[in-house]
Structure formats: structure tokens, C-alpha cells
Write a protein that holds these residues in place. Structure first.
Motif, PDB file in Angstrom:
ATOM      1  N   GLU A 108     -11.784  -1.428   0.511  1.00 52.35           N
ATOM      2  CA  GLU A 108     -10.873  -0.281   0.594  1.00 52.35           C
ATOM      3  C   GLU A 108      -9.441  -0.681   0.258  1.00 52.35           C
ATOM      4  O   GLU A 108      -9.063  -1.844   0.372  1.00 52.35           O
ATOM      5  N   ARG A 109      -8.663   0.322  -0.120  1.00 49.62           N
ATOM      6  CA  ARG A 109      -7.218   0.210  -0.278  1.00 49.62           C
ATOM      7  C   ARG A 109      -6.793  -0.904  -1.235  1.00 49.62           C
ATOM      8  O   ARG A 109      -5.818  -1.608  -1.015  1.00 49.62           O
ATOM      9  N   GLU A 160      -2.990   7.274   4.495  1.00 51.82           N
ATOM     10  CA  GLU A 160      -3.033   5.910   3.967  1.00 51.82           C
ATOM     11  C   GLU A 160      -3.202   4.877   5.079  1.00 51.82           C
ATOM     12  O   GLU A 160      -4.039   3.994   5.004  1.00 51.82           O
ATOM     13  N   CYS A 167      -4.919  -2.325  -4.173  1.00 51.44           N
ATOM     14  CA  CYS A 167      -3.727  -1.889  -4.903  1.00 51.44           C
ATOM     15  C   CYS A 167      -2.925  -3.090  -5.392  1.00 51.44           C
ATOM     16  O   CYS A 167      -2.939  -4.158  -4.785  1.00 51.44           O
ATOM     17  N   ARG A 188       0.830  -1.209   0.000  1.00 49.69           N
ATOM     18  CA  ARG A 188       0.000   0.000   0.000  1.00 49.69           C
ATOM     19  C   ARG A 188       0.860   1.253   0.000  1.00 49.69           C
ATOM     20  O   ARG A 188       0.562   2.228  -0.706  1.00 49.69           O
TER      21      ARG A 188
END
Length: 140
Positions: free
Chosen positions: A69-70, A34, A72, A19
Motif C-alpha cells: 500500500e501507499r 491518506e 509513492c 505520502r
């Protein structure tokens, strides 16, 4: 490609590392935005390609709705189905936990990706960490 739920502190640190590389280093998101106050309330996921960590995401349940969420993927693993694999893994987890609706806040450039997975835009554009986003939802 394999997606797994994070179970150890070492795996969690790997997810954070991915992340940080994607959001903090590539997209200039401040680290304090973040890694946030919801980390302990979230279920974290890691994507492995050839036994090497290549992607991450997290999931929370808010008022009976799953919040994705998040999401990546490391640049070296993009355009190979890695993002879809993470999303599929999170959706399977949600279904096992009897969640019937998912929502996420997508960076606007990623909206076509999420639309292919069955998500629909549910908000106007807004800024998050200096990046334009729109909310999206999917009924399972």
C-alpha cells in the motif's frame, strides 16, 4: 538507492511527509483518507537516494497475504527506478516473512508499472479517494 524498514518515529514522519506530498498535495486525496487506521498495523518503508528520503510505502499482512500500500515517489525522483526499488524492498521483506502472495490496489495509470513487476489485474475498476483503481496480485 536504498530501501529500509522504518524503525523510528522520525523515519515514520518522513514517510508520512512524502505520502502527503504525493497523495494529498499532488493527487488531492483527503488527508484523513491518506493517513488511516492501518498505520499502526503496517510495516513502513522509506527509499533514500543519495541519503535523502525520496519514496515511501507500507505493507500489511491480511489472512496470510501481503498487502502492498501507499507506494509513492517524490516527483524529482520519478523515472529513475525508485518505484521498482521500493517494490523490490517490500517483496524481499515479504519473502523473509514467508509470504507467498502479494496484492495491491493500483491506480489505473500505474497498472503497466506493476505488470512489469509481475502483478496481474484481479478486479474490475473501482474508485478509491476519487481515483480509478484495479486490484492486482502476484504469487512469489
Amino acid at each position: 538507492m536504498k530501501v529500509k524498514v522504518v524503525e523510528t518515529e522520525q523515519e515514520l514522519q518522513l514517510a508520512y511527509s512524502i505520502r502527503k506530498e504525493v497523495f494529498v498535495e499532488e493527487q488531492n486525496v483527503p488527508l484523513e483518507e491518506e493517513i488511516d487506521q492501518y498505520e499502526k498495523d503496517s510495516t513502513h518503508f522509506l527509499l533514500y537516494i543519495n541519503d535523502k528520503p525520496a519514496g515511501a510505502g507500507r505493507f500489511r499482512i491480511l489472512n496470510g497475504i501481503g498487502k502492498v500500500e501507499r507506494i509513492c515517489v517524490l516527483s524529482s525522483a520519478r523515472e529513475k527506478g525508485a518505484g521498482k526499488a521500493i517494490m523490490d524492498g517490500i517483496q524481499e521483506y515479504a519473502e523473509k516473512h514467508k509470504i507467498s502472495k502479494l496484492k495491491l490496489n493500483a491506480q489505473t495509470h500505474a497498472i503497466p508499472f506493476y505488470e512489469k513487476l509481475g502483478y496481474e489485474v484481479s478486479s474490475g475498476e473501482f474508485m478509491d479517494a476519487g481515483i480509478p483503481h484495479k486490484s492486482m496480485v502476484k504469487t512469489l
